[in-house]
Motif scaffolding. Structure first.
Motif, PDB file in Angstrom:
ATOM      1  N   PHE A   1       0.827  -1.204   0.000  1.00  0.00           N
ATOM      2  CA  PHE A   1       0.000   0.000   0.000  1.00  0.00           C
ATOM      3  C   PHE A   1       0.870   1.266   0.000  1.00  0.00           C
TER       4      PHE A   1
ATOM      5  N   GLN B   1      -4.708   5.719  -3.979  1.00  0.00           N
ATOM      6  CA  GLN B   1      -5.164   4.350  -4.238  1.00  0.00           C
ATOM      7  C   GLN B   1      -6.626   4.161  -3.859  1.00  0.00           C
ATOM      8  N   ILE B   2      -7.070   4.836  -2.812  1.00  0.00           N
ATOM      9  CA  ILE B   2      -8.477   4.711  -2.404  1.00  0.00           C
ATOM     10  C   ILE B   2      -9.405   5.262  -3.485  1.00  0.00           C
TER      11      ILE B   2
ATOM     12  N   ALA C   1      -9.406   3.163  -6.861  1.00  0.00           N
ATOM     13  CA  ALA C   1      -9.598   1.717  -6.714  1.00  0.00           C
ATOM     14  C   ALA C   1     -10.216   1.090  -7.962  1.00  0.00           C
TER      15      ALA C   1
ATOM     16  N   ILE D   1      -5.793  -3.031  -2.600  1.00  0.00           N
ATOM     17  CA  ILE D   1      -7.247  -2.812  -2.596  1.00  0.00           C
ATOM     18  C   ILE D   1      -7.927  -3.621  -3.697  1.00  0.00           C
TER      19      ILE D   1
ATOM     20  N   LEU E   1      -6.564  -5.481   1.314  1.00  0.00           N
ATOM     21  CA  LEU E   1      -6.996  -4.399   2.197  1.00  0.00           C
ATOM     22  C   LEU E   1      -8.419  -4.010   1.829  1.00  0.00           C
ATOM     23  N   SER E   2      -9.272  -3.896   2.820  1.00  0.00           N
ATOM     24  CA  SER E   2     -10.619  -3.394   2.569  1.00  0.00           C
ATOM     25  C   SER E   2     -10.585  -1.869   2.503  1.00  0.00           C
ATOM     26  N   ASP E   3     -11.658  -1.276   2.010  1.00  0.00           N
ATOM     27  CA  ASP E   3     -11.736   0.188   1.972  1.00  0.00           C
ATOM     28  C   ASP E   3     -11.618   0.771   3.376  1.00  0.00           C
TER      29      ASP E   3
ATOM     30  N   ALA F   1      -8.016   0.658   4.495  1.00  0.00           N
ATOM     31  CA  ALA F   1      -7.230   1.653   3.763  1.00  0.00           C
ATOM     32  C   ALA F   1      -7.474   3.053   4.326  1.00  0.00           C
ATOM     33  N   TRP F   2      -8.720   3.384   4.607  1.00  0.00           N
ATOM     34  CA  TRP F   2      -9.031   4.687   5.193  1.00  0.00           C
ATOM     35  C   TRP F   2      -8.399   4.830   6.576  1.00  0.00           C
TER      36      TRP F   2
END
Length: 406
Positions: free
Chosen positions: A116, A171-172, A175, A187, A192-194, A197-198
């Motif tokens: 990430f 990246q978020i 996605a 992602i 990694l889930s959203d 990541a947040w």
């Protein structure tokens, strides 16, 4: 009804049987019945090599024993009497499995967090920060003290956290695009889930600001840091989302990772040793050189992403003009950059060391031309474009590594 079970090792050998069947007898109506009692998990127990296939006599299997003066029958099965009980074995196996599972999950999460970060970009931030700091100390060797080295370490951490924030936020919001362009990122792969990541992005942001506050950073240093965060945020995030427009990208990305990054580090370093900031020729050179270099990086980063960008209506230069024209255009910008470095070494010999500047800035562009030719021969495949992009980061790192000595 009476039941008697013996766990003596009458067959004379150890056994690895975990769940142990037993025999019970039921006495009633002057008849004796032997009934095997076997756990559901022991369906293959009699296939064990340690269980005897034959008995020499019934005496080896059924033995009379005397308890409280009365005769009873005991069934002896082949297992080691020192082995733990089936319940204990099962609980130990479950504990081991859960421990392995927790360790595997932690390892996978750590690997996802590492990807990430996009290590090549964070690595460049670390190298540039160290080299800019080293340049100030080379110019002012009287301020070189070990306490200063330890004092600057939190500053390096804030720089890493800021870059991690830019990269993670991008990246978020990218996605869906990355599922086409970069499906290997954490992602799109689901590593990694959203939500995770947040959490990481907010952690990077707040941690960096907290360290700046704990360091008692002066107003200018803090302002430059927050300005970089502002541009990094709206490069990726709505409502501005500068990355949708090629011209905005080629302005704001070099401004954030080039000019603000360099000036901020050089200012903070000089302020930490009590020196005022001034635009010396080396500082002007590295800031100009790196800002132009990041213009190239901001354009060439889209060479591998044309498919996803066009699908999501992001009009990059690569999507508009084609890969070959953009690769040659960016190569031209870098060649001008290197020619400027050679000119600076020739016309300012009192400022720059010619014996380093001239050879280095002659070899680097030749290496660049070789890589562009290789990219053209490979017909701008996605893999070739990715390799060329990584090569540009190497050239940038080499420039920073050279900077303290020129």
């Amino acid at each position: 009804m009476e039941i008697s079970i013996s766990n003596s090792n009458s067959f004379g050998g150890p056994s690895n049987i975990i769940a142990r069947p037993c025999m019970a007898y039921f006495r009633g109506n002057n008849r004796l019945s032997l009934i095997p009692i076997i756990s559901p998990t022991t369906k293959n127990i009699f296939k064990s090599s340690n269980f005897p296939s034959k008995c020499s006599s019934t005496k080896d299997l059924i033995k009379p024993v005397r308890i409280n003066g009365q005769s009873r029958f005991s069934i002896s099965l082949s297992y080691n009497q020192h082995n733990p009980s089936p319940i204990q074995d099962c609980s130990q196996a479950q504990y081991s499995a859960s421990s392995d599972s927790a360790l595997a999950k932690t390892s996978r999460f750590g690997s996802a967090c590492y990807k990430f970060l996009r290590p090549y970009a964070v690595q460049q931030a670390i190298i540039s920060a160290i080299c800019l700091f080293a340049r100030v100390l080379v110019e002012n060797p009287q301020f070189f003290k070990w306490p200063l080295m330890f004092k600057t370490f939190p500053g390096l951490v804030t720089i890493i956290l800021a870059h991690a924030y830019y990269i993670g936020l991008n990246q978020i919001y990218d996605a869906d695009i990355d599922r086409v362009n970069k499906p290997y990122l954490p992602i799109p792969t689901g590593e990694l889930s959203d939500r995770q990541a947040w959490f990481l992005v907010i952690f990077y942001l707040l941690s960096g600001l907290l360290i700046m506050w704990l360091m008692n950073a002066d107003l200018i240093t803090l302002s430059l840091y927050c300005l970089g965060l502002f541009f990094g945020t709206f490069y990726s995030a709505p409502p501005f989302r500068f990355k949708r427009y090629s011209l905005a990208t080629s302005i704001f990305l070099p401004l954030t990772t080039g000019a603000i990054h360099n000036v901020g580090i050089l200012y903070a370093t000089r302020a930490s040793i009590g020196l005022p900031f001034w635009w010396s020729p080396p500082i002007v050179f590295i800031t100009t050189f790196v800002t132009l270099f990041f213009v190239v990086i901001s354009i060439t980063k889209d060479l591998t992403d044309v498919e996803g960008d066009m699908k999501h209506n992001i009009q990059t230069f690569a999507a508009i003009f084609g890969l070959r024209k953009i690769a040659f255009f960016c190569t031209g910008i870098l060649l001008v950059n290197y020619m400027g470095a050679i000119a600076a070494a020739i016309y300012l010999p009192q400022v720059f060391k010619r014996y380093l500047m001239l050879p280095a800035h002659s070899i680097f562009p030749l290496w660049l031309l070789f890589q562009v030719r290789k990219l053209d021969k490979e017909n701008y495949s996605k893999e070739a474009c990715a390799n060329f992009f990584q090569f540009l980061w190497k050239l940038l790192n080499l420039e920073y590594l050279l900077f303290p000595f020129i």
